[in-house]
Write an enzyme that holds these catalytic residues in place. Structure first.
Site, PDB file in Angstrom:
ATOM      1  N   LEU A   1       0.943  -1.255  -0.100  1.00  0.00           N
ATOM      2  CA  LEU A   1      -0.004  -0.107  -0.174  1.00  0.00           C
ATOM      3  C   LEU A   1       0.941   1.055  -0.028  1.00  0.00           C
ATOM      4  CD1 LEU A   1      -2.908   0.521   2.395  1.00  0.00           C
ATOM      5  CD2 LEU A   1      -1.920   2.262   1.187  1.00  0.00           C
ATOM      6  N   ALA A   2       1.302   1.783  -1.196  1.00  0.00           N
ATOM      7  CA  ALA A   2       2.062   2.832  -1.227  1.00  0.00           C
ATOM      8  C   ALA A   2       2.165   3.280  -2.552  1.00  0.00           C
ATOM      9  CB  ALA A   2       3.420   2.230  -1.086  1.00  0.00           C
ATOM     10  N   GLU A   3       1.397   4.619  -3.076  1.00  0.00           N
ATOM     11  CA  GLU A   3       1.397   5.130  -4.230  1.00  0.00           C
ATOM     12  C   GLU A   3       2.486   5.388  -4.914  1.00  0.00           C
ATOM     13  OE1 GLU A   3      -0.949   5.508  -1.467  1.00  0.00           O
ATOM     14  OE2 GLU A   3      -2.730   4.702  -2.037  1.00  0.00           O
TER      15      GLU A   3
ATOM     16  N   GLN B   1      -6.280   3.454  -6.103  1.00  0.00           N
ATOM     17  CA  GLN B   1      -7.815   3.310  -5.505  1.00  0.00           C
ATOM     18  C   GLN B   1      -8.708   3.994  -5.671  1.00  0.00           C
ATOM     19  OE1 GLN B   1      -7.573   0.962  -1.360  1.00  0.00           O
ATOM     20  NE2 GLN B   1      -7.635  -0.823  -2.829  1.00  0.00           N
TER      21      GLN B   1
ATOM     22  N   ASP C   1      -9.401   8.469  -6.116  1.00  0.00           N
ATOM     23  CA  ASP C   1      -8.917   9.991  -6.645  1.00  0.00           C
ATOM     24  C   ASP C   1      -8.142  10.507  -5.425  1.00  0.00           C
ATOM     25  OD1 ASP C   1     -11.137  10.521  -4.927  1.00  0.00           O
ATOM     26  OD2 ASP C   1     -12.494  10.119  -6.846  1.00  0.00           O
TER      27      ASP C   1
ATOM     28  N   PHE D   1      -6.432   9.626  -3.022  1.00  0.00           N
ATOM     29  CA  PHE D   1      -5.369   8.887  -2.660  1.00  0.00           C
ATOM     30  C   PHE D   1      -4.112   8.831  -3.611  1.00  0.00           C
ATOM     31  CE2 PHE D   1      -8.521   5.769  -0.519  1.00  0.00           C
ATOM     32  CZ  PHE D   1      -8.632   6.608   0.673  1.00  0.00           C
TER      33      PHE D   1
ATOM     34  N   PRO E   1      -0.090  11.015  -2.575  1.00  0.00           N
ATOM     35  CA  PRO E   1       1.012  10.436  -2.020  1.00  0.00           C
ATOM     36  C   PRO E   1       1.900  10.020  -3.499  1.00  0.00           C
ATOM     37  CG  PRO E   1      -0.608   9.412  -0.662  1.00  0.00           C
ATOM     38  CD  PRO E   1      -1.172  10.064  -1.717  1.00  0.00           C
TER      39      PRO E   1
ATOM     40  N   HIS F   1     -12.891  10.132  -1.217  1.00  0.00           N
ATOM     41  CA  HIS F   1     -13.407   9.107  -2.111  1.00  0.00           C
ATOM     42  C   HIS F   1     -14.158   9.630  -3.258  1.00  0.00           C
ATOM     43  CE1 HIS F   1     -12.226   6.810   1.416  1.00  0.00           C
ATOM     44  NE2 HIS F   1     -12.403   5.505   0.609  1.00  0.00           N
TER      45      HIS F   1
END
Lengths: 326, 415
Positions: free
Chosen positions: A58-60, A82, A84, A86, A89, A129
């Site tokens: 989990l690491a954009e 996942q 917009d 998010f 990062p 979200h």
């Protein structure tokens, strides 16, 4: 022709990409056995294996940064973010690295990375979200941004994005994931160029330029206006960077009025860019100033009031009324 | 724990791998202090149960080459600094003090390996045969890159700290894929992006300041998760511009690797022999498919961060003096002379070669051509882009408007 939802069309488009190109791979969190939080990648890991459908940490920034590295080695990564809100990062990797690698290498390197981002509101979700950050990316040279509004485009656009040598962000209108429509999987037809706008509805009195989740809203507004005797042309931009100004200009030269609508905040948005360009290109054809319809200058509001925030049929009709008042 | 505390085992050279694994495990389970050192500041060569075997492989020619490289790049550094002072470069990033970390690690890489630098890796660039005059293009303001990474497998400098670390891991994941695709070609008809043989690894450089960036963390998570063939090479030069490394970390940086599940080694970054040995070990391990390693080269930036910096405002000159006593060139020179491996004529030749390089760089820098902005229009996108075409067309028309002006003799001009 097959009927399917936008989500299914993207799924089929990804399947075709993975089948046709062994160097393509999908990356993102939860895209494996879960099939993505919207199930857009459903079933692909079973078919292509964990090396082609990579469930990432989990690491954009890590997802996009490693995708850049993979592309430098000759692979074609398709990243899923996942939601917009998010993507930020990973914003640094997209804007300072991905967008500029080709330019700063004097054309020696290409980074054909695709980033899929479900975007927009209207799903009653919680904060981060439901955002529409497309203008933040469109402002950055080196990126291409497209957004499908129907299943046929969705099926072809994802494949065209992978085929493109430039980095492409595909903003997917998440509240339309379940919109059904016909898909011609044999030929893209008029959708062969993903960066060309489509005139979805012919009209003579005013143009509504729109994209992604607001396309059905604009079409419904045009139908409602028709009952008042107004003939509205609806243009689906499809591409936000570049914008097909030729198609918009031609439409405005015919109708004399332009309303631009998007969910993103009006200030500093794509609508302002279109208004400015059309004012330069077709000033003498305009019967009224270009009117913008968009979100307010506030963080995306809580779900219980998002109906007041999101442009709807009435907001577009009100804008048309203003355009006709000149 | 240090090299002397590693498991001491008898070996005959055939079980190097097993012993290395044990050593790696031992390192993962204990603090990295003190560090691996082979060549002491007084020029004497010590031993290490794991890494001496790598030092023993070094021929006289290689050792002399290390010295020549370090001297050359230091001379280049002096020249580039002078060019900046003369206004020929917009900025310069000096490397003096870090020659051993860079030459030792760079010379441990193989041509098929791919290197991602930060922006101070001029010595590594030298070991990868990058034309040093091309390296100055960025600092002269005529390019944002300057060389074609495909020619040397030495990537462009990156100014956004640590942004290159995930690229390195992704590239390493690509190497893994090449190997898998090559193995499955007969069955699936798939072709790897690049030939899978010979085995390749990736090395990525960053500093103690950059180690605080999130991208380093994310890169290490990815590298560990996918066991990517990547070596993280951190040059801890003690100062992130004016902020000391104690503000970046409360534990030895090498110890952080343990948290990600791969070995971390602190090496004397002013000891070219130890750096070379440790890097060779890590790269060989990565090429064998055994995953990432973090190397912390414990070194010191003797000069300023850049030519815009003033170290006297934030550190004592005594500290610089202490580190000058550990100079990487001096200690190798002492060793080479003491062992009779090099004498005056060698060192004189090295000096002459350095002056020749400096003259070349000076001349070439002056001659670097200012690019036409049309190249920027051409390189923003790979494929045709209507906005770029429109703006270029406007620019051409606008520029053409000055054509007549150019034909008119300037005021005061005489024929």
């Amino acid at each position: 022709m097959t009927t399917m939802t936008i989500a299914k069309a993207i799924n089929e488009g990804l399947r075709a990409t993975l089948t046709n190109n062994p160097r393509a791979l999908l990356m993102g969190e939860d895209i494996g056995p879960l099939g993505g939080v919207y199930r857009v990648t459903d079933g692909l890991i079973a078919e292509f294996g964990a090396d082609r459908v990579v469930d990432t940490p989990l690491a954009e920034s890590g997802i996009i940064g490693t995708a850049i590295g993979l592309s430098l080695r000759g692979y074609l990564p398709v990243c899923e973010i996942q939601f917009d809100g998010f993507v930020f990062p990973g914003f640094n990797q997209i804007t300072t690295q991905l967008a500029k690698m080709h330019a700063r290498s004097n054309g020696n390197l290409t980074v054909p990375v695709v980033i899929r981002i479900p975007y927009g509101g209207g799903i009653g979700s919680i904060e981060h979200h439901s955002e529409s950050p497309e203008a933040l990316f469109a402002h950055t040279a080196g990126l291409r941004i497209i957004t499908p509004s129907n299943p046929h485009d969705a099926y072809w656009m994802i494949q065209q994005a992978v085929d493109c040598q430039d980095p492409v962000i595909v903003f997917e209108p998440k509240r339309r994931y379940w919109l059904k429509g016909e898909v011609d999987t044999e030929s893209p037809g008029t959708s062969a160029d993903p960066f060309k706008a489509h005139v979805l509805r012919e009209g003579t009195d005013a143009t509504v330029a729109v994209y992604g989740p607001l396309v059905p809203v604009a079409l419904a507004a045009a139908n409602a206006a028709a009952e008042d005797g107004r003939s509205i042309e609806v243009v689906d931009l499809r591409s936000i960077s570049p914008i097909d100004f030729d198609t918009v200009t031609a439409s405005v030269k015919k109708t004399g009025r332009l309303v631009v609508a998007h969910e993103a905040p009006t200030f500093g948005g794509i609508g302002g860019e279109i208004a400015a360009r059309i004012s330069e290109r077709a000033f003498h054809c305009l019967e009224a100033p270009v009117i913008r319809v968009g979100g307010f200058h506030m963080p995306y509001p809580v779900a219980k009031v998002e109906e007041d925030y999101l442009p709807d049929i009435d907001r577009i009709l009100e804008a048309l009324d203003r355009a006709f008042s000149y | 724990m240090g090299a002397t505390h590693l498991p001491s085992t008898e070996f005959d050279g055939t079980d190097i791998e097993d012993r290395q694994e044990a050593a790696a495990e031992a390192r993962m389970g204990a603090p990295a202090e003190p560090m691996v050192q082979l060549l002491a500041p007084d020029g004497t060569l010590g031993t290490d149960p794991v890494f001496s075997v790598y030092a023993e492989r070094l021929t006289t020619e290689k050792l002399r080459g290390f010295y020549a490289d370090m001297a050359k790049i230091r001379r280049f550094d002096v020249e580039a600094t002078a060019l900046q002072r003369q206004g020929q470069l917009a900025l310069w990033v000096p490397l003096t003090g870090q020659e051993a970390a860079q030459i030792g690690s760079g010379r441990a890489s193989q041509p098929q390996d791919y290197i991602f630098p930060t922006y101070r890796e001029h010595g590594v660039a030298l070991t990868r045969n990058v034309d040093l005059a091309e390296l100055l293009r960025q600092f002269r303001g005529v390019s944002n890159g300057g060389w074609n990474p495909k020619d040397t497998n030495f990537h462009l400098y990156t100014l956004v700290l640590a942004a290159q670390t995930p690229h390195a891991v992704g590239y390493a994941m690509g190497i893994q894929r090449d190997q898998k695709l090559a193995a499955s070609t007969a069955l699936a008809g798939a072709t790897p992006a690049q030939p899978a043989e010979p085995n390749a690894a990736v090395m990525v450089y960053f500093g103690d300041g950059a180690s605080s960036e999130g991208d380093v963390h994310e890169s290490m998570v990815f590298a560990s998760s996918y066991k990517a063939p990547v070596v993280f090479f951190c040059q801890n030069n003690h100062w992130a511009i004016s902020v000391p490394s104690s503000v970046q970390t409360r534990v030895p940086l090498a110890d952080r690797a343990k948290g990600y599940g791969f070995p971390g080694i602190r090496v004397d970054g002013n000891d070219v022999v130890a750096v070379h040995a440790v890097t060779e070990w890590a790269l060989e391990r990565a090429r064998r498919g055994e995953g990432p390693v973090l190397i912390e080269a414990f070194t010191y930036r003797v000069g300023a961060h850049t030519t815009a910096d003033d170290p006297t405002k934030y550190r004592e000159s005594a500290e610089e003096s202490r580190w000058r006593a550990k100079d990487p060139l001096d200690r190798l020179e002492k060793y080479l002379r003491a062992e009779g491996l090099a004498g005056d004529s060698f060192f004189e030749q090295v000096r002459a070669d350095g002056d020749e390089l400096a003259a070349y760089v000076r001349k070439t820098t002056h001659d670097l051509e200012t690019p036409d902005i049309r190249t920027a229009f051409a390189n923003t996108y790979v494929e045709a882009h209507p906005l770029v075409a429109e703006e270029l067309a406007w620019f051409e028309e606008y520029s053409a408007g000055f054509a007549d002006d150019a034909a008119v003799p300037a005021e005061g001009a005489t024929n």
